[in-house]
Design an enzyme around this catalytic site. Sequence first.
Site, PDB file in Angstrom:
ATOM      1  N   SER A  18      34.704  -5.263 -10.933  1.00 19.47           N
ATOM      2  CA  SER A  18      33.837  -4.128 -11.298  1.00 19.47           C
ATOM      3  C   SER A  18      32.275  -4.206 -10.631  1.00 19.47           C
ATOM      4  CB  SER A  18      34.055  -3.790 -12.676  1.00 19.47           C
ATOM      5  OG  SER A  18      33.487  -4.866 -13.398  1.00 19.47           O
ATOM      6  N   LYS A 195      23.961 -15.038 -23.161  1.00 23.13           N
ATOM      7  CA  LYS A 195      24.059 -13.750 -24.030  1.00 23.13           C
ATOM      8  C   LYS A 195      25.362 -13.368 -24.051  1.00 23.13           C
ATOM      9  CE  LYS A 195      25.140 -11.008 -20.263  1.00 23.13           C
ATOM     10  NZ  LYS A 195      26.382  -9.959 -20.029  1.00 23.13           N
ATOM     11  N   ASP A 248      19.547  -7.403 -21.518  1.00 19.88           N
ATOM     12  CA  ASP A 248      20.938  -7.587 -21.243  1.00 19.88           C
ATOM     13  C   ASP A 248      21.446  -8.053 -22.592  1.00 19.88           C
ATOM     14  OD1 ASP A 248      23.196  -7.885 -19.832  1.00 19.88           O
ATOM     15  OD2 ASP A 248      22.650  -9.700 -18.924  1.00 19.88           O
ATOM     16  N   SER A 258      31.575  -4.057 -22.650  1.00 16.08           N
ATOM     17  CA  SER A 258      31.276  -5.579 -22.466  1.00 16.08           C
ATOM     18  C   SER A 258      32.658  -6.386 -22.935  1.00 16.08           C
ATOM     19  CB  SER A 258      30.136  -6.241 -23.225  1.00 16.08           C
ATOM     20  OG  SER A 258      30.521  -7.391 -23.655  1.00 16.08           O
ATOM     21  N   ASN A 260      33.009  -9.655 -22.919  1.00  7.98           N
ATOM     22  CA  ASN A 260      32.767 -10.538 -24.048  1.00  7.98           C
ATOM     23  C   ASN A 260      32.642  -9.989 -25.364  1.00  7.98           C
ATOM     24  OD1 ASN A 260      32.097 -13.004 -22.451  1.00  7.98           O
ATOM     25  ND2 ASN A 260      31.021 -11.407 -21.442  1.00  7.98           N
ATOM     26  N   VAL A 283      37.604 -11.425 -16.270  1.00  9.76           N
ATOM     27  CA  VAL A 283      37.302 -12.641 -16.809  1.00  9.76           C
ATOM     28  C   VAL A 283      36.002 -12.454 -17.859  1.00  9.76           C
ATOM     29  CG1 VAL A 283      36.159 -14.917 -16.699  1.00  9.76           C
ATOM     30  CG2 VAL A 283      37.950 -14.234 -14.862  1.00  9.76           C
TER      31      VAL A 283
END
Length: 337
Positions: A18, A195, A248, A258, A260, A283
């Site tokens: 992406s 982050k 960020d 996000s 994460n 990932v």
Amino acid sequence: MTTRNPPAISVGVIGAGSWGTTVAALTSANTTTRLWARRSELADEINEHHTNSRYLSDFALPEQLTATSSMEEIVRSSDVIVMAVPSHGYRDVARDVAEHLRPWVPIVTLSKGLERDTQQRMSEVTAEEMPGHPVAVMTGPNLAKEIIREQPAASVVAIDDERIAGVLQRLFARPTLRVYTNPDVIGCEVAGAVKNVIAIAAGMGIGMGFGDNTRATLITRGLAEMTRLGLALGGELGTFSGLAGMGDLIATCASVQSRNNTVGRRLGEGETIDEIVDSMNMVAEGVKSCPSVLDLARVAGVEMPITEQVVAVCHEGRSAKDALTALMERDAGSELR
């Protein structure tokens, strides 16, 4: 995206996920750009239909952006190489790129992670695998789907060479994307890696049903962890209050886009890390990098309690509830240390 008169610089973007696809779309509006996709089927889709349905469904790509699955073809013809490769596979791809590089071509890394076995930042891996090439880092609060929608945002290009920084700044800048330069490569890369870890923690709080106070606490104390580690490794203080650091961190901890943050939220809701990872087609760097961040912190003598708990949940079987309890039961000290 409108096309400017392109400078005599061609860009090759390695990795059609992406963010790699988004960056390629950005630079294709400024200069000749080609995108390397590992799968020939994806390269064909980009060339024939101007879409990347796996990673950026519902978005039309610029017609001038072309793709190929030939590493040699794209690397030999590019004046700037952009590495849009996850940290866990970065070195192998860098070695492949190095076989075809012309001398002194600048390398720009987009990966926000650390190599697991060596705890190296991607600029360090690049320097080992592609010696003699200037290395820059592009980072900041840059969620791919917002950038490709041309929503106003800003990014940072970090390199300690002002002339190269200026060239890269012009290549990546768009009317809706302000690009700043920063000579602090170390600080920008540390911020990008940490982050992602803090975003998992913030997501866990959301998944457990907690509100803005919890998230703000994790973001603020996470920023403290990030800054301590970055300074210990040679980063500059101002970087961590800027786009690569606080900017960020806020975007990643607050956005449902996000990966994460999504991992953390699902952990907080009670899913296992294996279930979550198996269901994702991209990932979440924080899952892969959090043990490396913690190892690096221990070598540097830096305390990172939030990172410790994220590692425990992602890799040691601890529940999100127990991790948050452990954080709340720590002795409270001065906020300024």
